[in-house]
Design a protein around this motif. Structure first.
Motif, PDB file in Angstrom:
ATOM      1  N   GLY A 196       0.797  -1.223   0.000  1.00 40.30           N
ATOM      2  CA  GLY A 196       0.000   0.000   0.000  1.00 40.30           C
ATOM      3  C   GLY A 196       0.827   1.268   0.000  1.00 40.30           C
ATOM      4  N   GLY A 197       2.099   1.144   0.206  1.00 35.96           N
ATOM      5  CA  GLY A 197       2.979   2.305   0.241  1.00 35.96           C
ATOM      6  C   GLY A 197       3.437   2.734  -1.137  1.00 35.96           C
ATOM      7  N   SER A 198       4.329   3.709  -1.157  1.00 35.64           N
ATOM      8  CA  SER A 198       4.809   4.294  -2.406  1.00 35.64           C
ATOM      9  C   SER A 198       6.327   4.410  -2.406  1.00 35.64           C
ATOM     10  CB  SER A 198       4.212   5.688  -2.604  1.00 35.64           C
ATOM     11  OG  SER A 198       2.804   5.647  -2.679  1.00 35.64           O
ATOM     12  N   LEU A 199       6.876   4.374  -3.588  1.00 30.98           N
ATOM     13  CA  LEU A 199       8.291   4.655  -3.819  1.00 30.98           C
ATOM     14  C   LEU A 199       8.414   5.403  -5.133  1.00 30.98           C
ATOM     15  CD1 LEU A 199      10.164   1.309  -2.950  1.00 30.98           C
ATOM     16  CD2 LEU A 199      10.362   3.477  -1.723  1.00 30.98           C
ATOM     17  N   ARG A 200       9.457   6.176  -5.252  1.00 31.97           N
ATOM     18  CA  ARG A 200       9.758   6.832  -6.522  1.00 31.97           C
ATOM     19  C   ARG A 200      11.170   6.453  -6.939  1.00 31.97           C
ATOM     20  NH1 ARG A 200      10.234  13.227  -8.098  1.00 31.97           N
ATOM     21  NH2 ARG A 200      12.198  12.985  -6.940  1.00 31.97           N
ATOM     22  N   LEU A 201      11.261   5.817  -8.074  1.00 33.14           N
ATOM     23  CA  LEU A 201      12.553   5.456  -8.638  1.00 33.14           C
ATOM     24  C   LEU A 201      13.030   6.559  -9.569  1.00 33.14           C
ATOM     25  CD1 LEU A 201      11.989   1.689  -9.529  1.00 33.14           C
ATOM     26  CD2 LEU A 201      12.651   2.722  -7.346  1.00 33.14           C
ATOM     27  N   SER A 202      14.336   6.728  -9.625  1.00 36.73           N
ATOM     28  CA  SER A 202      14.948   7.696 -10.529  1.00 36.73           C
ATOM     29  C   SER A 202      15.883   6.974 -11.479  1.00 36.73           C
ATOM     30  CB  SER A 202      15.743   8.745  -9.751  1.00 36.73           C
ATOM     31  OG  SER A 202      14.933   9.447  -8.850  1.00 36.73           O
ATOM     32  N   CYS A 203      15.962   7.486 -12.678  1.00 35.32           N
ATOM     33  CA  CYS A 203      16.912   6.984 -13.670  1.00 35.32           C
ATOM     34  C   CYS A 203      17.603   8.203 -14.276  1.00 35.32           C
ATOM     35  CB  CYS A 203      16.204   6.183 -14.742  1.00 35.32           C
ATOM     36  SG  CYS A 203      17.289   5.625 -16.081  1.00 35.32           S
ATOM     37  N   ALA A 204      18.848   8.374 -13.921  1.00 35.01           N
ATOM     38  CA  ALA A 204      19.620   9.520 -14.394  1.00 35.01           C
ATOM     39  C   ALA A 204      20.552   9.087 -15.511  1.00 35.01           C
ATOM     40  CB  ALA A 204      20.417  10.118 -13.243  1.00 35.01           C
ATOM     41  N   ALA A 205      20.599   9.892 -16.551  1.00 38.16           N
ATOM     42  CA  ALA A 205      21.429   9.580 -17.704  1.00 38.16           C
ATOM     43  C   ALA A 205      22.608  10.523 -17.795  1.00 38.16           C
ATOM     44  CB  ALA A 205      20.617   9.669 -18.985  1.00 38.16           C
ATOM     45  N   SER A 206      23.709   9.985 -18.226  1.00 37.27           N
ATOM     46  CA  SER A 206      24.877  10.811 -18.541  1.00 37.27           C
ATOM     47  C   SER A 206      25.418  10.363 -19.885  1.00 37.27           C
ATOM     48  CB  SER A 206      25.957  10.675 -17.463  1.00 37.27           C
ATOM     49  OG  SER A 206      26.393   9.334 -17.370  1.00 37.27           O
ATOM     50  N   GLY A 207      26.137  11.240 -20.534  1.00 36.95           N
ATOM     51  CA  GLY A 207      26.698  10.905 -21.827  1.00 36.95           C
ATOM     52  C   GLY A 207      25.893  11.458 -22.985  1.00 36.95           C
ATOM     53  N   ARG A 208      24.605  11.431 -22.873  1.00 32.84           N
ATOM     54  CA  ARG A 208      23.720  11.994 -23.884  1.00 32.84           C
ATOM     55  C   ARG A 208      22.489  12.553 -23.173  1.00 32.84           C
ATOM     56  NH1 ARG A 208      24.390   9.593 -29.108  1.00 32.84           N
ATOM     57  NH2 ARG A 208      26.633   9.434 -29.414  1.00 32.84           N
ATOM     58  N   THR A 209      21.806  13.445 -23.838  1.00 28.76           N
ATOM     59  CA  THR A 209      20.531  13.887 -23.286  1.00 28.76           C
ATOM     60  C   THR A 209      19.437  12.921 -23.717  1.00 28.76           C
ATOM     61  OG1 THR A 209      20.047  15.293 -25.175  1.00 28.76           O
ATOM     62  CG2 THR A 209      21.257  16.284 -23.342  1.00 28.76           C
ATOM     63  N   PHE A 210      18.380  12.888 -22.945  1.00 26.66           N
ATOM     64  CA  PHE A 210      17.288  11.962 -23.207  1.00 26.66           C
ATOM     65  C   PHE A 210      16.346  12.453 -24.308  1.00 26.66           C
ATOM     66  CE2 PHE A 210      18.071   8.565 -20.679  1.00 26.66           C
ATOM     67  CZ  PHE A 210      17.819   8.636 -19.321  1.00 26.66           C
ATOM     68  N   SER A 211      16.556  13.651 -24.800  1.00 24.17           N
ATOM     69  CA  SER A 211      15.522  14.303 -25.603  1.00 24.17           C
ATOM     70  C   SER A 211      15.107  13.507 -26.831  1.00 24.17           C
ATOM     71  CB  SER A 211      15.989  15.697 -26.017  1.00 24.17           C
ATOM     72  OG  SER A 211      17.178  15.593 -26.785  1.00 24.17           O
ATOM     73  N   SER A 212      15.973  12.681 -27.366  1.00 28.53           N
ATOM     74  CA  SER A 212      15.615  11.907 -28.553  1.00 28.53           C
ATOM     75  C   SER A 212      15.503  10.413 -28.249  1.00 28.53           C
ATOM     76  CB  SER A 212      16.654  12.130 -29.647  1.00 28.53           C
ATOM     77  OG  SER A 212      17.934  11.702 -29.215  1.00 28.53           O
ATOM     78  N   TYR A 213      15.322  10.082 -27.002  1.00 28.17           N
ATOM     79  CA  TYR A 213      15.342   8.685 -26.594  1.00 28.17           C
ATOM     80  C   TYR A 213      13.973   8.205 -26.107  1.00 28.17           C
ATOM     81  CZ  TYR A 213      20.383   8.199 -26.895  1.00 28.17           C
ATOM     82  OH  TYR A 213      21.665   8.099 -27.361  1.00 28.17           O
ATOM     83  N   ASP A 214      13.807   6.882 -26.200  1.00 27.99           N
ATOM     84  CA  ASP A 214      12.729   6.192 -25.494  1.00 27.99           C
ATOM     85  C   ASP A 214      13.326   5.583 -24.226  1.00 27.99           C
ATOM     86  OD1 ASP A 214      10.970   4.777 -28.380  1.00 27.99           O
ATOM     87  OD2 ASP A 214      10.953   6.784 -27.493  1.00 27.99           O
ATOM     88  N   LEU A 215      12.576   5.661 -23.151  1.00 23.91           N
ATOM     89  CA  LEU A 215      12.994   5.062 -21.896  1.00 23.91           C
ATOM     90  C   LEU A 215      12.072   3.907 -21.554  1.00 23.91           C
ATOM     91  CD1 LEU A 215      15.394   6.437 -20.488  1.00 23.91           C
ATOM     92  CD2 LEU A 215      14.077   8.046 -21.851  1.00 23.91           C
ATOM     93  N   GLY A 216      12.626   2.923 -20.922  1.00 22.88           N
ATOM     94  CA  GLY A 216      11.818   1.797 -20.490  1.00 22.88           C
ATOM     95  C   GLY A 216      12.165   1.413 -19.066  1.00 22.88           C
ATOM     96  N   TRP A 217      11.161   0.907 -18.380  1.00 18.34           N
ATOM     97  CA  TRP A 217      11.364   0.307 -17.065  1.00 18.34           C
ATOM     98  C   TRP A 217      10.984  -1.172 -17.160  1.00 18.34           C
ATOM     99  CZ3 TRP A 217      13.679   2.642 -13.015  1.00 18.34           C
ATOM    100  CH2 TRP A 217      13.721   4.038 -12.971  1.00 18.34           C
TER     101      TRP A 217
END
Length: 126
Positions: free
Chosen positions: A15-36
């Protein structure tokens, strides 16, 4: 080359919550698809969510739809996975993945993605 680093995992009660983060380096995400994706003990890795950075399109597995959501922070080159109403069956190692955005969406297979993070453990107790 893109490097991905996940964080935010931990132990939470059902019933609780968490927030995961995914930080990128090397390139910007602007032209990317992300998946979990996630992998529970003894099980194969499974798709959780897909996000197209440009335009913000999102797609979720039925098992998490309505409970999980994503957001992006352009300045930090980071994508977040907000997980609410967590269930014990959500227990798994969660992975962030990235690929150059292309024509089709969503990308739901592991082989669709080029770059992977190291994973972060999420444990939900009953």
């Amino acid at each position: 080359q893109v490097q991905l680093v996940e964080s935010g995992g931990g132990l939470v009660q059902a019933g609780g919550s968490l927030r995961l983060s995914c930080a990128a380096s090397g390139r910007t995400f602007s032209s990317y698809d992300l998946g979990w994706f996630r992998q529970a003990p003894g099980k194969e890795r499974e798709f959780v969510a897909a996000i197209r950075w440009s335009g913000g399109r999102q797609f979720y597995a039925d098992s998490v739809k309505g409970r999980f959501s994503s957001s992006m922070n352009n300045a930090k080159n980071t994508v977040y996975l907000q997980m609410n109403n967590l269930k014990p069956e959500d227990t798994a190692v969660y992975y962030c993945a990235a690929r150059v955005g292309s024509g089709w969406f969503p990308a739901v297979y592991e082989t669709d993605y080029t770059y992977w993070g190291q994973g972060t453990q999420v444990t939900v107790s009953s």
